[in-house]
Structure formats: C-alpha cells, structure tokens
Write a protein that holds these residues in place. Structure first.
Motif, PDB file in Angstrom:
ATOM      1  N   UNK A 195       3.859  20.246   7.715  1.00 27.24           N
ATOM      2  CA  UNK A 195       4.182  20.198   9.102  1.00 27.24           C
ATOM      3  C   UNK A 195       5.662  19.631   9.316  1.00 27.24           C
ATOM      4  N   UNK A 196       5.973  18.667   8.799  1.00 25.23           N
ATOM      5  CA  UNK A 196       7.189  18.109   8.594  1.00 25.23           C
ATOM      6  C   UNK A 196       8.281  19.037   7.975  1.00 25.23           C
ATOM      7  N   UNK A 197       8.114  19.786   6.937  1.00 27.49           N
ATOM      8  CA  UNK A 197       8.875  20.788   6.614  1.00 27.49           C
ATOM      9  C   UNK A 197       9.169  21.912   7.390  1.00 27.49           C
ATOM     10  N   UNK A 198       8.103  22.302   8.139  1.00 26.37           N
ATOM     11  CA  UNK A 198       8.227  23.380   9.015  1.00 26.37           C
ATOM     12  C   UNK A 198       9.255  22.945  10.112  1.00 26.37           C
ATOM     13  N   UNK A 199       9.006  21.706  10.841  1.00 35.34           N
ATOM     14  CA  UNK A 199       9.644  21.293  11.841  1.00 35.34           C
ATOM     15  C   UNK A 199      10.946  20.625  11.667  1.00 35.34           C
ATOM     16  N   UNK A 200      10.854  20.075  10.611  1.00 32.06           N
ATOM     17  CA  UNK A 200      12.503  19.197  10.327  1.00 32.06           C
ATOM     18  C   UNK A 200      13.013  19.685   9.211  1.00 32.06           C
ATOM     19  N   UNK A 235      14.392  18.521   3.611  1.00 33.36           N
ATOM     20  CA  UNK A 235      15.088  17.022   3.266  1.00 33.36           C
ATOM     21  C   UNK A 235      14.025  16.031   3.699  1.00 33.36           C
ATOM     22  N   UNK A 236      13.506  16.016   5.157  1.00 33.17           N
ATOM     23  CA  UNK A 236      12.597  15.135   5.734  1.00 33.17           C
ATOM     24  C   UNK A 236      11.487  15.182   5.037  1.00 33.17           C
ATOM     25  N   UNK A 237      10.906  16.234   4.674  1.00 31.27           N
ATOM     26  CA  UNK A 237       9.595  16.371   3.815  1.00 31.27           C
ATOM     27  C   UNK A 237       9.514  15.693   2.487  1.00 31.27           C
ATOM     28  N   UNK A 253       7.768   6.158   8.278  1.00 32.75           N
ATOM     29  CA  UNK A 253       8.985   6.353   9.241  1.00 32.75           C
ATOM     30  C   UNK A 253       9.269   7.339   9.919  1.00 32.75           C
ATOM     31  N   UNK A 254       9.186   8.330   9.057  1.00 31.30           N
ATOM     32  CA  UNK A 254       9.642   9.671   9.508  1.00 31.30           C
ATOM     33  C   UNK A 254       8.457  10.361  10.260  1.00 31.30           C
ATOM     34  N   UNK A 255       7.323  10.150   9.812  1.00 34.66           N
ATOM     35  CA  UNK A 255       6.083  10.645  10.679  1.00 34.66           C
ATOM     36  C   UNK A 255       6.070   9.866  11.950  1.00 34.66           C
ATOM     37  N   UNK A 256       6.303   8.664  11.959  1.00 34.51           N
ATOM     38  CA  UNK A 256       6.350   7.957  13.388  1.00 34.51           C
ATOM     39  C   UNK A 256       7.483   8.369  14.012  1.00 34.51           C
ATOM     40  N   UNK A 257       8.406   8.804  13.749  1.00 36.18           N
ATOM     41  CA  UNK A 257       9.474   9.381  14.573  1.00 36.18           C
ATOM     42  C   UNK A 257       9.321  10.776  15.027  1.00 36.18           C
ATOM     43  N   UNK A 304      -2.368  13.351  17.800  1.00 39.52           N
ATOM     44  CA  UNK A 304      -0.781  13.511  17.557  1.00 39.52           C
ATOM     45  C   UNK A 304      -0.302  14.989  17.335  1.00 39.52           C
ATOM     46  N   UNK A 305      -0.968  15.920  16.611  1.00 38.90           N
ATOM     47  CA  UNK A 305      -0.578  17.246  16.390  1.00 38.90           C
ATOM     48  C   UNK A 305      -0.743  17.848  17.726  1.00 38.90           C
ATOM     49  N   UNK A 306      -1.726  17.840  18.559  1.00 39.64           N
ATOM     50  CA  UNK A 306      -1.846  18.426  19.844  1.00 39.64           C
ATOM     51  C   UNK A 306      -0.625  18.199  20.731  1.00 39.64           C
ATOM     52  N   UNK A 307      -0.239  16.969  20.500  1.00 46.47           N
ATOM     53  CA  UNK A 307       1.146  16.551  21.783  1.00 46.47           C
ATOM     54  C   UNK A 307       2.414  16.790  21.169  1.00 46.47           C
ATOM     55  N   UNK A 308       2.404  17.358  19.926  1.00 45.69           N
ATOM     56  CA  UNK A 308       3.798  17.538  19.158  1.00 45.69           C
ATOM     57  C   UNK A 308       4.888  18.227  19.931  1.00 45.69           C
ATOM     58  N   UNK A 309       6.056  17.866  20.059  1.00 41.72           N
ATOM     59  CA  UNK A 309       6.957  18.465  20.971  1.00 41.72           C
ATOM     60  C   UNK A 309       8.011  18.958  19.949  1.00 41.72           C
ATOM     61  N   UNK A 310       7.813  18.983  18.614  1.00 44.57           N
ATOM     62  CA  UNK A 310       8.958  19.483  17.625  1.00 44.57           C
ATOM     63  C   UNK A 310       9.414  20.649  17.690  1.00 44.57           C
TER      64      UNK A 310
END
Length: 154
Positions: free
Chosen positions: A88-93, A96-98, A107-111, A148-154
């Motif tokens: 999910x982080x790789x897809x959205x960000x 490098x972030x993943x 901290x990256x997940x929290x952000x 958390x995934x349901x309200x994801x705004x990325x």
C-alpha cells in the motif's frame, strides 16, 4: 464656413458600426476563447474524477486483501497484514518510502494514515514486532487497519 462650423443635423450622423469590422453580435475570437475555457474546465473535471476513482480502487483492493487475510492462521495473518501495508505504501508513496525499516517505517505509516497507531498503539507489532514472540489481538488489529485503510486519502 468650415465643416467644423456647420450646424449639426441628424442627417450628418453616420450609422452605427461594430469595432474591428465585426459582422455579427459575437466575434470569432470571443467564441473561441469561451469554447477553449469550457474544454479546459471539462478536462480538469475529468482528471479529478479519474484521480478519485484511482484512489477508491486502491482503497477497495486493500480492503479486499485485508478481508482475505482473516481466514489465515495467526502468524500468517500478521505477515499478510504487514505485506499489505508495504504494498500500500509502495503504491501510494513509491519505493523509497516502502523501503524504510524499524521506527522510520512506523513513523511513515503514521504519517500516511494520520494516526499514532503504529508508533504508540497496537500497530507497533506490524512495524517492528513480526519476529517477536507475542500474541496480539488480531481481530482488533484487523478492525483498526480496516478503519485506517477505509479513510485513506492518499
């Protein structure tokens, strides 16, 4: 007597005319500008709709994968949830972030999710506790991940 000194009569007035030699009520340049503005507005609107759909698709796929992990045994379920977060982080960000590890990963997940669930809450097990002997409440963890995934705004 000069023409400037002559008395003005209505017969001496010239007829009304449009500036620049325009023949109609709407000039071609004005019409073209209005059409281009309308097309630009349609393009911006279409791009916004496609962007929202792409976000919803990522969210929907992540929620479906999370639901699919519920039938696994506890250790495999925890690993599946952690892998889901990485993808999910790789897809959205991006990659490098993943690729970050440990506390930076939490901290990256929290952000991303705008929470402190992964640094201070039960989500720590997904950030750095996969190899420790522990028994987290997987149903509670699953419910919070779904929220958390349901309200994801990325």
């Amino acid at each position: 007597m000069t023409p400037a000194d002559a008395p003005l009569t209505l017969d001496a007035l010239r007829g009304l005319h449009l500036p620049g030699g325009a023949a109609g009520a709407v000039q071609g340049e004005i019409l073209a500008a209005a059409a281009l503005g309308f097309l630009a507005a349609l393009l911006v609107g279409a791009l916004r709709v496609l962007r929202v759909r792409a976000r919803a698709t990522v969210r929907r796929a992540a929620l479906a994968e999370l639901a699919g992990s519920r039938g696994l045994d506890p250790d495999a379920r925890l690993v599946a949830q952690a892998r889901l977060l990485r993808r999910l982080v790789r897809t959205v960000s991006g990659d490098a972030d993943a690729a970050v590890q440990g506390g930076d990963w939490a901290r990256r997940l929290d952000a991303l999710f705008r929470t402190d669930f992964f640094t201070a809450g039960a989500g720590r097990v997904l950030a750095d506790g996969l190899y420790r002997r522990q028994t987290p409440d997987l149903d509670r963890l699953d419910a919070e991940l779904g929220r958390l995934i349901g309200r994801l705004r990325a």
